[in-house]
Motif scaffolding. Structure first.
Motif, PDB file in Angstrom:
ATOM      1  N   THR A 171      10.456  27.402   4.061  1.00 34.35           N
ATOM      2  CA  THR A 171      10.514  28.040   5.370  1.00 34.35           C
ATOM      3  C   THR A 171       9.422  29.092   5.469  1.00 34.35           C
ATOM      4  O   THR A 171       9.313  29.972   4.615  1.00 34.35           O
ATOM      5  CB  THR A 171      11.887  28.699   5.610  1.00 34.35           C
ATOM      6  N   ILE A 174       5.855  32.873  10.964  1.00 39.66           N
ATOM      7  CA  ILE A 174       4.754  32.492  11.854  1.00 39.66           C
ATOM      8  C   ILE A 174       4.049  33.753  12.348  1.00 39.66           C
ATOM      9  O   ILE A 174       4.683  34.693  12.842  1.00 39.66           O
ATOM     10  CB  ILE A 174       5.267  31.681  13.067  1.00 39.66           C
ATOM     11  N   ARG A 184       9.581  34.065  14.892  1.00 44.26           N
ATOM     12  CA  ARG A 184       9.744  32.622  14.701  1.00 44.26           C
ATOM     13  C   ARG A 184       9.554  32.228  13.238  1.00 44.26           C
ATOM     14  O   ARG A 184       8.819  32.872  12.491  1.00 44.26           O
ATOM     15  CB  ARG A 184       8.735  31.846  15.553  1.00 44.26           C
ATOM     16  N   THR A 185      10.213  31.154  12.857  1.00 42.89           N
ATOM     17  CA  THR A 185      10.006  30.544  11.543  1.00 42.89           C
ATOM     18  C   THR A 185       9.855  29.043  11.715  1.00 42.89           C
ATOM     19  O   THR A 185      10.185  28.491  12.772  1.00 42.89           O
ATOM     20  CB  THR A 185      11.170  30.822  10.578  1.00 42.89           C
ATOM     21  N   LYS A 186       9.350  28.396  10.671  1.00 37.99           N
ATOM     22  CA  LYS A 186       9.200  26.948  10.702  1.00 37.99           C
ATOM     23  C   LYS A 186       9.568  26.378   9.343  1.00 37.99           C
ATOM     24  O   LYS A 186       9.137  26.896   8.311  1.00 37.99           O
ATOM     25  CB  LYS A 186       7.759  26.554  11.053  1.00 37.99           C
ATOM     26  N   ASP A 187      10.367  25.317   9.359  1.00 39.31           N
ATOM     27  CA  ASP A 187      10.755  24.635   8.122  1.00 39.31           C
ATOM     28  C   ASP A 187       9.816  23.468   7.853  1.00 39.31           C
ATOM     29  O   ASP A 187       9.487  22.690   8.763  1.00 39.31           O
ATOM     30  CB  ASP A 187      12.190  24.100   8.225  1.00 39.31           C
ATOM     31  N   GLU A 204      -1.628  28.103  13.560  1.00 40.11           N
ATOM     32  CA  GLU A 204      -1.072  29.416  13.906  1.00 40.11           C
ATOM     33  C   GLU A 204      -1.293  30.416  12.775  1.00 40.11           C
ATOM     34  O   GLU A 204      -0.503  31.313  12.571  1.00 40.11           O
ATOM     35  CB  GLU A 204       0.410  29.289  14.233  1.00 40.11           C
TER      36      GLU A 204
END
Length: 291
Positions: A171, A174, A184-187, A204
């Motif tokens: 994870t 951002i 925000r986060t991204k997996d 990003e």
């Protein structure tokens, strides 16, 4: 400025006194170079030290004891001349000490040592920070080494993969506007620890991976074979390549600190992942690059 070389039977390195920056890492038997060569059309650095900050400050400044101090991204040490402290057959150690110039933007007395030690096909990069003053000192520190990807012009970067010592997912935080951390986060789903290096992976900015999710990251070539591994104890790290320009390198960055969050407005002592040293106290850490 001067440049120093170390070698053993397997690898050689070159380190510049400007920023005590690692400029070259080669395998002796093949002549393969692993470090980015700092061509400015992509990025003018190779492996800068990040001190006394990692990342960007909210609004480009920090507050300490009621005073505002402007400072650029990643601090000033990367642009300063270090002195060679000692050299042996397998080790180089460089030092930077605080000056009137540094204390105008960072009001602490410090000594920063950067070390390089060769062991077989490993380079151990070490950091030692000493609080030489009489008051508590607050700082962040990190590495920013850029490794060639693709390697030896084999294939294209999007055929390569990252291999983590993690199982199912990573994870990432951002980066938002102004270079600070958004909410925000991204997996990223991993297959046997592997993640694809896609064309839009860094659109990003850097991936920011916190909370001890991994302690080993390898670059794997177009045939799926690891060719370089970075191992560290740091609780967070970054992975970066310049956005949207297809730069032929990827940075794997162990960190003890990171950029501010977007809404952060606190004191230097309150920055997330920051480090504190009492008067006379020493911080020490290292990471290893294996080829």
């Amino acid at each position: 400025m001067a440049r120093y070389t170390l070698k053993n039977t397997q690898i050689s390195i070159e380190v510049d006194t400007l920023g005590a920056e690692l400029k070259s890492l080669k395998k002796i038997t093949t002549g393969t170079e692993y470090m980015w060569d700092a061509k400015p059309e992509y990025w003018k650095r190779t492996s800068p030290i990040l001190f006394p900050l990692v990342g960007s400050l909210n609004n480009g400044s920090y507050r300490y004891e009621g005073k505002e101090y402007p400072m650029s991204q990643h601090g000033f040490a990367r642009d300063m001349e270090f002195e060679l402290l000692r050299q042996t057959e397998d080790t180089l150690v460089f030092e930077l000490k605080s000056t009137d110039e540094t204390k105008a933007k960072y009001p602490f007395d410090f000594a920063l040592e950067l070390g390089y030690r060769l062991e077989e096909n490993h380079v151990i990069l070490s950091w030692k920070v000493t609080n030489c003053g009489e008051k508590e000192m607050h700082f962040s520190i990190g590495g920013h080494p850029a490794f060639l990807c693709p390697i030896n012009n084999r294939g294209v970067q999007t055929e390569y993969k990252l291999l983590f010592d993690a199982k199912d997912k990573i994870t990432s935080g951002i980066i938002g506007d102004g270079g600070t951390l958004s909410a925000r986060t991204k997996d990223f789903i991993l297959q046997d620890g592997m993640m694809d290096i896609t064309a839009d992976l860094f659109d990003e900015d850097a991936l920011i991976i916190e909370h001890d999710q991994a302690h080993s990251v390898a670059l794997c070539d177009s045939e799926g074979q690891p060719y370089l591994t970075v191992r560290f104890d740091a609780p967070l790290f970054g992975i970066w390549s310049p956005a949207k320009i297809n730069a032929p390198f990827i940075c794997i960055e162990p960190w003890y600190g990171r950029c501010d969050r977007e809404a952060f407005g606190g004191d230097l002592s309150e920055r997330e992942w920051g480090n504190t040293l009492a008067a006379g106290e020493v911080f020490a850490a290292e990471y290893t690059v294996t080829v």
